[in-house]
Structures are given as structure tokens and as C-alpha cells.
Scaffold this motif. Structure first.
Motif: not given
Lengths: 246, 176
Positions: A45-53
Motif C-alpha cells: 500500500l505504501d508503494t501504491l501511495r503517490p507523493v505530492e507534486a
């Protein structure tokens, strides 16, 4: 055996009763494999979490311009309107204003490029593309003429004309989207709220002035779209592109 | 973090929050709509709605959170009204890392395009449930209310979405 769905809800801390959570916790305390499964789920799930742009600069400018216009409009005396189209009224005025501003900037400061101007892309090449562009131009000419006569019409007939043009515009927006011409679709879509604004006007003197202004604005924007289409139309040899210069 | 205004937010507050958090709103809407134009429309709608309703802004809420929520709802409404156009995977922020560990960042960068494809393979409802729950942190009850379904249905939809995405993740890793 505990399934991954239950582990997911446990991880998300939602959707389990207290008793179910306690059951999962008890199992985790004694089951190393289950703990590993939960850790793997969390990692996935962490891998599937985007980070902000960030926001593109041009979009930030557009949004700020919309806010400025909204603030300026709020500072002006309020004018009663029929709530026929709800919140879209204000948004329409600002969106149309922003569009006009962007078009103006584009006209005043065209991009410097050695490439041929891009054409409107469609799913079909060549003739289909040209037919579609002609169809849009004819629609814009026809709609401009109908809208130009709005001021002379009584309210019911005016509403009927606006409803008809609005329906046509929506069809052409959908057609442009199908033809993979997102910029054209967006330009046409921006006309809708302005038309809706006109539809909300009444018969007062102030509304008549607003109607006249709105018709002029629509006419200008339709002409700009037409001009862009006409500029591309004569040269059928141009290399198709997937973007439209607007 | 955006500083919490202690009064009705002024234009400067809106300018500040859109500069600081506008990217987050936009990419959240983009994940819902898969359409850059619709996502921008949703953010603009949200900003103008928030501006119009600024007098009703609750002081215990954050302006950012308030507008973010309005923008997500606007995106959900827009996507209901229109068939979204396909979105260039490069427009998604799924593979841009900042605070992640090098390994996680590498995984995200490498998996980014595949994840975009995986997200495309979800149904619109599955994508929305996954985004609203996992990324936006909405309670399942709120998701169910927004989607006009039962909480159990929202759960099942979320389960399906996670299964599909994890299966794609495993495929990408070369695992069974």
C-alpha cells in the motif's frame, strides 16, 4: 485463516468492529506469518501511495486570476438573477473571462516556433478531420447568428434559443472529446457557462445591459475559435498533431 | 502546513493556500477524473465555491482541507457528468518521490507507468473507492454515502481494487 481483506481493514483502521479488531490483534500476537502478511500488505500500500507534486505555473496563474475576478465581482453591487443554473453562473463568468484573457495573451504573444501550426487531432485522419472542423465552424457561425438576435426576443423565445444552442454546444463538446481534440472541447465547454449566465437574466434594464455584454463576449470567443479553425483548414497537407493551439 | 486563519479567510489566505496546496488538490482530482482538464475545472470550481462560502468557513477546520474536500466532490461530480478523456500517464504524480526512502522511491519511479496502467484497469468506482480511502483517508461510511451505496459495498469495491493493484504489483516484481 484470516484473509487479506480483514487485514486491509485492520491496517486502514476502518470497517472492523472492536471485537473484530481485538480478534486480529490477538492473532497477530501469536502468528508470525500473519504479521509478515500484514507487513507485506502495508509495504504494498505504501508503494501504491503517490507523493505530492506541485501545481504547474500556468495553472496556478489561472486559478489566481479566477480568484481575483471572484473577489472583484464580490466587491461590485450584487445583481439579482434567477437561480436557473445555480452555482455555474459565477463560475461561468470567471471561466469565460479567464479564457478571453488567455486567448488575448496568445494572440498578442504567439509562441515562436519553426514548426507548422498544429491541427486539431481526430480519431480519423484527413477528410474526417476536415469535415469535423467544418462542422464546428458551421455550428459556431449558426450559433453566433442565433445569439446575436437574442436581445430582440421576448423571454420565452430567448430561453428556447439559449436552450437549443446550449444543447448543440454540449453535443459539439462531446464530439470534440471523441475526436481527441481536448483543447477545442475545452474552448467550447467554456462557452456553456456564459450561455447559462445569459439564460438566468431577466427583463430588467440592468439585465438587458448584461445580456448585451454577454452576447458580445460569446460572439468574440466564437470568432476566435472560428479563426483558429479557419487558419488550419486550407492546408490539408499539414502534419496532424494531438494538440490544438488555443 | 498552511497556517490556520483565525477569521473569515481573505483573498490573501486563498492565494497562499492555492500556492501551497493547489498541487495536492489538482493531483487528487486528477486521480479521480484521469483528465487534466476536468481536474483543473474541479479545482477551480472548488476555489470559487469556497470563496463564495468563505463566511461559513469553520475556524476549527483548515482552509486547505476544506477546499480539498470540495474539490474532490467537484471531481466526482464532473466525472459523473462526462466520460473522461484518457490521461497521459506522465501527468500523474504517482512516480515522483520526495520524502520516500531511496528503495521506495526507486520502486515508485519504476512502477509508476505500470501503476498508471493498473489504475486504468480499475473500474471508475474501484478507482474512486481506492483513492478516497487509501490516499484521501475518507472513512468508509463517507465513501458509501458519497457513492450512494452501503458500507459493505464500499468495502467490497475497495477489496477488489486493492487485489487488482497488488496483483499488478506482483506481476511487476515478477512474483506469482
Amino acid at each position: 485463516m484470516m484473509n487479506d481483506d480483514t487485514l486491509l481493514l485492520y491496517h486502514l483502521n476502518d470497517g472492523l468492529t472492536n471485537a473484530e479488531r481485538a480478534e486480529v490483534e490477538a492473532a497477530l500476537a501469536t502468528d508470525e506469518v500473519l504479521r509478515a502478511r500484514l507487513a507485506r500488505l502495508a509495504a504494498d500500500l505504501d508503494t501504491l501511495r503517490p507523493v505530492e507534486a506541485g501545481l504547474p505555473d500556468d495553472m496556478l496563474l489561472r486559478l489566481k486570476a479566477s480568484l481575483e475576478r471572484a473577489a472583484a465581482s464580490a466587491a461590485a453591487p450584487a445583481k439579482p438573477v434567477r437561480r436557473r443554473f445555480g452555482w455555474g453562473l459565477g463560475f461561468g463568468v470567471f471561466a469565460a473571462g479567464t479564457l478571453a484573457l488567455l486567448i488575448g495573451l496568445r494572440v498578442l504573444h504567439p509562441p515562436v516556433t519553426d514548426e507548422a501550426p498544429p491541427t486539431i487531432a481526430t480519431n480519423a485522419a484527413g477528410d474526417d478531420s476536415a469535415r469535423f472542423e467544418r462542422s464546428v465552424r458551421w455550428y459556431l457561425v449558426d450559433a453566433s447568428q442565433q445569439l446575436a438576435g437574442l436581445g430582440a426576443l421576448p423571454q420565452p423565445e430567448r430561453d428556447a434559443v439559449l436552450d437549443k444552442v446550449l444543447a448543440q454546444n454540449r453535443l459539439y463538446v462531446a464530439a470534440a472529446e471523441r475526436a481527441e481534440a481536448p483543447a477545442l472541447a475545452r474552448s467550447l465547454r467554456a462557452l456553456t457557462p456564459v450561455m447559462e449566465t445569459l439564460g438566468a437574466l431577466g427583463d430588467s434594464a440592468g439585465d438587458a445591459t448584461a445580456l448585451e455584454g454577454g452576447i458580445a463576449q460569446l460572439g468574440f470567443e466564437m470568432k476566435v475559435i472560428q479563426a483558429r479553425l479557419v487558419l488550419r483548414a486550407p492546408d490539408s497537407q499539414r502534419v496532424p498533431s494531438r494538440t490544438m493551439l488555443l | 502546513m498552511f497556517d490556520l486563519p483565525t477569521r473569515v479567510p481573505a483573498l490573501d489566505d486563498f492565494h497562499a493556500v492555492v500556492k501551497q496546496r493547489g498541487g495536492r488538490w489538482y493531483h487528487a482530482c486528477l486521480r479521480i477524473t484521469r483528465d487534466a482538464g476536468l481536474a483543473e475545472d474541479a479545482v477551480q470550481d472548488a476555489l470559487l465555491k469556497a470563496w463564495d462560502r468563505r463566511d461559513s468557513f469553520r475556524q476549527d477546520a483548515e482552509l486547505d482541507t476544506w477546499i480539498h474536500r470540495i474539490a474532490l466532490n467537484a471531481a466526482l461530480d464532473l466525472v459523473r457528468k462526462r466520460n473522461p478523456e484518457s490521461v497521459d500517464p506522465d501527468q500523474l504524480d504517482l512516480h515522483e518521490g520526495t520524502a520516500a526512502s531511496p528503495e521506495t522511491q526507486y520502486t515508485r519511479q519504476s512502477f509508476g507507468n505500470d501503476l498508471s496502467g493498473a489504475m486504468e484497469r480499475l473500474t471508475q468506482l474501484e478507482r474512486e473507492c481506492f483513492v478516497l480511502k487509501h490516499i484521501e483517508g475518507w472513512p468508509l461510511a463517507d465513501i458509501a454515502e458519497r457513492q450512494k451505496c452501503t458500507v459493505n459495498n464500499a468495502k467490497q469495491t475497495l477489496f477488489r481494487a486493492v487485489r487488482k493493484l497488488r496483483a499488478d504489483l506482483n506481476d511487476w516484481r515478477g512474483e506469482a
